[in-house]
Design a protein around this motif. Structure first.
Motif, PDB file in Angstrom:
ATOM      1  N   THR A  61       3.317 -16.490  -4.753  1.00  0.00           N
ATOM      2  CA  THR A  61       2.642 -16.757  -3.487  1.00  0.00           C
ATOM      3  C   THR A  61       1.605 -15.686  -3.198  1.00  0.00           C
ATOM      4  OG1 THR A  61       4.200 -15.459  -2.164  1.00  0.00           O
ATOM      5  CG2 THR A  61       4.799 -17.766  -2.615  1.00  0.00           C
ATOM      6  N   ALA A  62       0.820 -15.948  -2.137  1.00  0.00           N
ATOM      7  CA  ALA A  62      -0.170 -14.944  -1.708  1.00  0.00           C
ATOM      8  C   ALA A  62       0.516 -13.653  -1.296  1.00  0.00           C
ATOM      9  CB  ALA A  62      -1.001 -15.501  -0.552  1.00  0.00           C
ATOM     10  N   ALA A  63       1.687 -13.758  -0.642  1.00  0.00           N
ATOM     11  CA  ALA A  63       2.425 -12.562  -0.240  1.00  0.00           C
ATOM     12  C   ALA A  63       2.869 -11.753  -1.458  1.00  0.00           C
ATOM     13  CB  ALA A  63       3.637 -12.940   0.610  1.00  0.00           C
ATOM     14  N   ASP A  64       3.226 -12.436  -2.548  1.00  0.00           N
ATOM     15  CA  ASP A  64       3.591 -11.736  -3.778  1.00  0.00           C
ATOM     16  C   ASP A  64       2.383 -11.024  -4.379  1.00  0.00           C
ATOM     17  OD1 ASP A  64       6.268 -12.550  -3.766  1.00  0.00           O
ATOM     18  OD2 ASP A  64       5.790 -14.441  -4.749  1.00  0.00           O
ATOM     19  N   TYR A  65       1.250 -11.730  -4.428  1.00  0.00           N
ATOM     20  CA  TYR A  65       0.066 -11.185  -5.089  1.00  0.00           C
ATOM     21  C   TYR A  65      -0.574 -10.064  -4.265  1.00  0.00           C
ATOM     22  CZ  TYR A  65      -4.309 -11.053  -7.708  1.00  0.00           C
ATOM     23  OH  TYR A  65      -5.376 -10.648  -8.470  1.00  0.00           O
ATOM     24  N   PHE A  66      -0.666 -10.241  -2.938  1.00  0.00           N
ATOM     25  CA  PHE A  66      -1.360  -9.274  -2.088  1.00  0.00           C
ATOM     26  C   PHE A  66      -0.458  -8.143  -1.603  1.00  0.00           C
ATOM     27  CE2 PHE A  66      -4.176 -13.032  -0.758  1.00  0.00           C
ATOM     28  CZ  PHE A  66      -5.064 -12.777  -1.792  1.00  0.00           C
ATOM     29  N   ALA A  67       0.821  -8.432  -1.338  1.00  0.00           N
ATOM     30  CA  ALA A  67       1.706  -7.443  -0.720  1.00  0.00           C
ATOM     31  C   ALA A  67       2.972  -7.180  -1.514  1.00  0.00           C
ATOM     32  CB  ALA A  67       2.080  -7.899   0.698  1.00  0.00           C
ATOM     33  N   GLY A  68       3.010  -7.590  -2.782  1.00  0.00           N
ATOM     34  CA  GLY A  68       4.172  -7.331  -3.613  1.00  0.00           C
ATOM     35  C   GLY A  68       5.441  -7.962  -3.097  1.00  0.00           C
ATOM     36  N   GLY A  69       5.304  -9.062  -2.336  1.00  0.00           N
ATOM     37  CA  GLY A  69       6.480  -9.732  -1.786  1.00  0.00           C
ATOM     38  C   GLY A  69       7.187  -8.918  -0.720  1.00  0.00           C
ATOM     39  N   ARG A  70       6.545  -7.842  -0.215  1.00  0.00           N
ATOM     40  CA  ARG A  70       7.140  -6.932   0.774  1.00  0.00           C
ATOM     41  C   ARG A  70       8.532  -6.471   0.330  1.00  0.00           C
ATOM     42  NH1 ARG A  70       3.317  -8.070   4.555  1.00  0.00           N
ATOM     43  NH2 ARG A  70       2.825 -10.249   4.927  1.00  0.00           N
ATOM     44  N   SER A  71       8.662  -6.196  -0.956  1.00  0.00           N
ATOM     45  CA  SER A  71       9.977  -5.937  -1.536  1.00  0.00           C
ATOM     46  C   SER A  71      10.233  -4.468  -1.856  1.00  0.00           C
ATOM     47  CB  SER A  71      10.133  -6.753  -2.830  1.00  0.00           C
ATOM     48  OG  SER A  71       9.105  -6.412  -3.764  1.00  0.00           O
ATOM     49  N   PHE A  72       9.283  -3.570  -1.535  1.00  0.00           N
ATOM     50  CA  PHE A  72       9.436  -2.170  -1.911  1.00  0.00           C
ATOM     51  C   PHE A  72      10.090  -1.374  -0.786  1.00  0.00           C
ATOM     52  CE2 PHE A  72       6.038  -3.711  -4.629  1.00  0.00           C
ATOM     53  CZ  PHE A  72       6.423  -3.213  -5.856  1.00  0.00           C
ATOM     54  N   THR A  73      10.927  -0.409  -1.157  1.00  0.00           N
ATOM     55  CA  THR A  73      11.556   0.462  -0.173  1.00  0.00           C
ATOM     56  C   THR A  73      10.565   1.541   0.267  1.00  0.00           C
ATOM     57  OG1 THR A  73      12.386   2.024  -1.822  1.00  0.00           O
ATOM     58  CG2 THR A  73      13.775   0.104  -1.303  1.00  0.00           C
ATOM     59  N   GLY A  74      10.931   2.270   1.336  1.00  0.00           N
ATOM     60  CA  GLY A  74      10.066   3.346   1.806  1.00  0.00           C
ATOM     61  C   GLY A  74       9.798   4.404   0.754  1.00  0.00           C
ATOM     62  N   PRO A  75      10.846   4.945   0.091  1.00  0.00           N
ATOM     63  CA  PRO A  75      10.599   5.935  -0.960  1.00  0.00           C
ATOM     64  C   PRO A  75       9.750   5.396  -2.112  1.00  0.00           C
ATOM     65  CG  PRO A  75      12.873   6.054  -0.245  1.00  0.00           C
ATOM     66  CD  PRO A  75      12.281   4.862   0.432  1.00  0.00           C
ATOM     67  N   GLN A  76      10.016   4.160  -2.548  1.00  0.00           N
ATOM     68  CA  GLN A  76       9.207   3.573  -3.624  1.00  0.00           C
ATOM     69  C   GLN A  76       7.749   3.473  -3.190  1.00  0.00           C
ATOM     70  OE1 GLN A  76      11.273  -0.139  -4.222  1.00  0.00           O
ATOM     71  NE2 GLN A  76      12.369   0.606  -6.019  1.00  0.00           N
ATOM     72  N   ASN A  77       7.528   2.970  -1.990  1.00  0.00           N
ATOM     73  CA  ASN A  77       6.160   2.818  -1.513  1.00  0.00           C
ATOM     74  C   ASN A  77       5.503   4.170  -1.263  1.00  0.00           C
ATOM     75  OD1 ASN A  77       4.031   0.977  -0.726  1.00  0.00           O
ATOM     76  ND2 ASN A  77       4.363   1.663   1.373  1.00  0.00           N
ATOM     77  N   GLY A  78       6.305   5.162  -0.852  1.00  0.00           N
ATOM     78  CA  GLY A  78       5.758   6.503  -0.653  1.00  0.00           C
ATOM     79  C   GLY A  78       5.247   7.100  -1.948  1.00  0.00           C
ATOM     80  N   VAL A  79       6.022   6.912  -3.027  1.00  0.00           N
ATOM     81  CA  VAL A  79       5.569   7.395  -4.342  1.00  0.00           C
ATOM     82  C   VAL A  79       4.314   6.629  -4.769  1.00  0.00           C
ATOM     83  CG1 VAL A  79       6.188   7.686  -6.765  1.00  0.00           C
ATOM     84  CG2 VAL A  79       7.913   8.052  -5.004  1.00  0.00           C
ATOM     85  N   ALA A  80       4.293   5.305  -4.496  1.00  0.00           N
ATOM     86  CA  ALA A  80       3.115   4.506  -4.858  1.00  0.00           C
ATOM     87  C   ALA A  80       1.895   4.935  -4.045  1.00  0.00           C
ATOM     88  CB  ALA A  80       3.402   3.023  -4.629  1.00  0.00           C
ATOM     89  N   ILE A  81       2.105   5.258  -2.753  1.00  0.00           N
ATOM     90  CA  ILE A  81       0.995   5.752  -1.930  1.00  0.00           C
ATOM     91  C   ILE A  81       0.461   7.056  -2.516  1.00  0.00           C
ATOM     92  CG2 ILE A  81       0.413   6.766   0.308  1.00  0.00           C
ATOM     93  CD1 ILE A  81       2.207   4.709   1.626  1.00  0.00           C
ATOM     94  N   ALA A  82       1.387   7.942  -2.903  1.00  0.00           N
ATOM     95  CA  ALA A  82       0.952   9.190  -3.541  1.00  0.00           C
ATOM     96  C   ALA A  82       0.161   8.888  -4.806  1.00  0.00           C
ATOM     97  CB  ALA A  82       2.162  10.072  -3.856  1.00  0.00           C
ATOM     98  N   GLY A  83       0.630   7.881  -5.571  1.00  0.00           N
ATOM     99  CA  GLY A  83      -0.093   7.483  -6.772  1.00  0.00           C
ATOM    100  C   GLY A  83      -1.470   6.945  -6.459  1.00  0.00           C
ATOM    101  N   ASP A  84      -1.579   6.192  -5.362  1.00  0.00           N
ATOM    102  CA  ASP A  84      -2.863   5.652  -4.942  1.00  0.00           C
ATOM    103  C   ASP A  84      -3.790   6.755  -4.453  1.00  0.00           C
ATOM    104  OD1 ASP A  84      -4.305   3.331  -4.859  1.00  0.00           O
ATOM    105  OD2 ASP A  84      -3.035   2.339  -3.395  1.00  0.00           O
ATOM    106  N   TYR A  85      -3.218   7.724  -3.747  1.00  0.00           N
ATOM    107  CA  TYR A  85      -4.012   8.762  -3.085  1.00  0.00           C
ATOM    108  C   TYR A  85      -4.397   9.891  -4.040  1.00  0.00           C
ATOM    109  CZ  TYR A  85      -5.448  11.457   1.041  1.00  0.00           C
ATOM    110  OH  TYR A  85      -6.169  12.149   1.998  1.00  0.00           O
ATOM    111  N   LEU A  86      -3.470  10.241  -4.941  1.00  0.00           N
ATOM    112  CA  LEU A  86      -3.752  11.316  -5.903  1.00  0.00           C
ATOM    113  C   LEU A  86      -4.584  10.741  -7.034  1.00  0.00           C
ATOM    114  CD1 LEU A  86      -0.278  13.087  -5.964  1.00  0.00           C
ATOM    115  CD2 LEU A  86      -2.343  13.775  -4.728  1.00  0.00           C
ATOM    116  N   SER A  87      -5.837  10.579  -6.750  1.00  0.00           N
ATOM    117  CA  SER A  87      -6.756   9.932  -7.683  1.00  0.00           C
ATOM    118  C   SER A  87      -7.352  10.971  -8.627  1.00  0.00           C
ATOM    119  CB  SER A  87      -7.869   9.239  -6.891  1.00  0.00           C
ATOM    120  OG  SER A  87      -8.618  10.203  -6.173  1.00  0.00           O
ATOM    121  N   ALA A  88      -8.330  10.514  -9.377  1.00  0.00           N
ATOM    122  CA  ALA A  88      -9.043  11.440 -10.258  1.00  0.00           C
ATOM    123  C   ALA A  88      -9.714  12.548  -9.455  1.00  0.00           C
ATOM    124  CB  ALA A  88     -10.084  10.674 -11.070  1.00  0.00           C
ATOM    125  N   ALA A  89     -10.067  12.256  -8.203  1.00  0.00           N
ATOM    126  CA  ALA A  89     -10.674  13.280  -7.354  1.00  0.00           C
ATOM    127  C   ALA A  89      -9.700  14.422  -7.123  1.00  0.00           C
ATOM    128  CB  ALA A  89     -11.086  12.663  -6.020  1.00  0.00           C
TER     129      ALA A  89
END
Length: 545
Positions: A41-69
């Protein structure tokens, strides 16, 4: 040892470098393919099915934010400019307090997939969504420029490619891989790649930090003294190497600080991460986890930057392919030879791939969800068409970013990201805060704020020294602007970063547009939005097609 010799030696084991590089690509692609099996579904493709926990998403946010910059650009900025380079780390970290206190939970409660869901909640849908989607794509494009430029310099150093043609080919390969990641994995696959990449990046930076400190007997003062001695700059530990020497650079520093501190809360690819968790509580936990991980990493950058100055030297860094962006890989080579260089470069490359995939899915989701589904189809798209349009958009964005990355190749990527932050803080943040906290805010205010902040920011960047007019580099003889011919100069705005002008202008135009409009605010809708934002009641139904 010169940078040219370093580059030549690193190519002495090309099979090792390429093998490590390909291993990372294969592993991350396998993760993407495995995660993509449930993209129904669109929710799966755009929002990962809203299935991630806070710690998982926090690590992913760090991954998104800690870029090549963060890894390449800041390490290079500290190695060359010392204290002033570390200001990027401070600004990027402090910005998370704004996101935590003002944005994260409220956005999660009032939106569904994109920033425009929040902005258009109590305003006229079609014009506001068009404006928000336009801003999202521009911010994403500037961020993509930085990542592509980093990829060019990084792989050029890894493979010893010194000409722009070879680096352009590298950037094109990155763009194609990015498109594959997004088309196959969607948000779910991209999130798992970011989690893995964040763990590898923090571990790799931590290993190098301990190694550098060991070279100085774990005495930070010794390391700093060695950096000053090797650089030949006694002021490397003091403010003023890049900002503060003149009135213009002092203003540029204030402008940069505003952009860094306020920009995070307006970055669409970060805001979109808050929709991948099931509750507002998990959104808050995400930000807390992200702050700790990001803060730890930025402490590492201080040691890595001064370590590069002490062990590699500013002259070798400036002469290397990628210039300042090569400081961390060159330091890795100095510490552990070809193997460590290959590992660190592969981790950095995985960093770039993950971030560009996140940016691309954000921009494509904004076009598909906001412009196609809600503007063109008036909220009634055909089943499955939203995801199909998002995938087509991802291909187009990937191709455009390849061209932009080729043009931006050689720029310091921490600086390029700061421009993206300026656009986000000028166009997005004023509208988000007004929408959440000011009941009189209306459609005209939103449009004036977004288009005014966005337009002024782009105009000032186009006519700033970033694009043309900087003096020639004493090593290469080329201008440090995007247009490398020193004879071409059409800059009239003196600051490198436009935030000092464009951010207050965005807030002012949002206020002015609202108070001069005859549109009466929908107080009932504003009250409903306030209840949703503060309690989360009905958050899943905030936007219904």
């Amino acid at each position: 040892m010169s940078a040219q010799v370093l580059a030549a030696e690193s190519v002495g084991e090309p099979a090792v470098n390429i093998s490590i590089f390909l291993l990372f690509v294969v592993v991350t692609l396998a993760i993407v393919i495995r995660a993509s099996r449930n993209n129904a579904t669109a929710a799966d493709y755009f929002a990962g099915g809203r299935s991630f926990t806070g710690p998982q998403n926090g690590v992913a946010i760090a991954g998104d934010y800690l870029s090549a910059a963060s890894f390449l650009g800041i390490a290079g900025a500290i190695a060359l400019n010392g204290y002033d380079g570390f200001l990027y780390s401070i600004g990027f970290l402090v910005a998370w307090l704004v996101a935590l206190l003002l944005v994260a939970e409220l956005l999660r409660n009032t939106g569904r997939f994109t920033m425009a869901d929040v902005l258009s909640f109590r305003l006229r849908q079609r014009p506001v969504r068009m404006a928000a989607a336009s801003s999202t794509m521009v911010v994403s494009f500037f961020y993509l420029l930085a990542q592509m430029a980093g990829a060019g310099g990084l792989v050029a150093l890894l493979l010893g490619i010194d000409d722009r043609g070879g680096q352009s080919l590298v950037i094109a390969v990155v763009g194609v891989l990015m498109i594959v990641y997004v088309l196959v994995g969607g948000m779910k696959g991209t999130t798992w790649v970011q989690i893995v990449k964040a763990a590898l990046l923090i571990a790799g930076a931590g290993l190098m930090t301990v190694w550098v400190l060991a070279k100085s007997s774990f005495n930070l003062s010794t390391l700093l003294g060695d950096a000053v001695e090797r650089s030949g700059n006694p002021g490397l530990l003091d403010p003023g190497n890049q900002y503060g020497l003149t009135g213009t650079t002092k203003l540029d520093f204030i402008s940069l600080a505003l952009a860094l501190v306020l920009g995070t809360a307006g970055l669409p690819h970060i805001l979109m991460r808050f929709y991948t968790v099931p509750t507002a509580k998990e959104a808050r936990r995400s930000v807390v986890w992200a702050i700790w991980l990001i803060g730890l990493f930025y402490l590492f950058t201080l040691v890595l930057g001064y370590g590069a100055a002490a062990l590699v030297g500013p002259e070798a860094i400036r002469a290397a392919p990628g210039r300042a962006n090569s400081a961390a890989p060159l330091l890795a080579f100095e510490l552990g030879g070809t193997i460590l260089l290959g590992v660190i470069a592969a981790v950095a490359f995985a960093t770039i791939l993950a971030v560009v995939a996140g940016l691309t899915i954000t921009a494509s989701a904004s076009f598909a969800h906001d412009i196609y589904a809600n503007v063109m189809k008036r909220g009634e798209p055909e089943p499955g068409s939203e995801v199909r349009v998002a995938r087509i958009t991802a291909v187009v964005i990937g191709l455009v970013s390849i061209v932009g990355g080729i043009l931006a190749n050689g720029q310091n990527i921490a600086f390029l990201v700061a421009l993206a932050f300026a656009v986000a803080a000028s166009a997005n943040l004023p509208t988000i805060l007004y929408s959440l906290f000011w009941k009189r805010f209306n459609t005209r205010g939103a449009l004036w704020s977004i288009y005014g902040g966005l337009g002024s920011c782009l105009l000032l960047i186009a006519f700033s020294p970033v694009v043309s007019g900087k003096p020639a580099d004493p090593v290469t003889g080329k201008s440090l602007s995007m247009i490398t011919d020193p004879s071409i100069d059409f800059s009239w705005f003196p600051l490198d970063n436009p935030g000092l002008v464009s951010i207050p202008l965005g807030f002012f135009l949002g206020w002015l547009g609202s108070v001069t409009s005859k549109e009466r605010p929908d107080l009932e809708k504003a009250a409903e939005m306030e209840v949703r934002a503060l309690t989360g009641a009905g958050a899943e139904k905030a936007v219904v097609h």
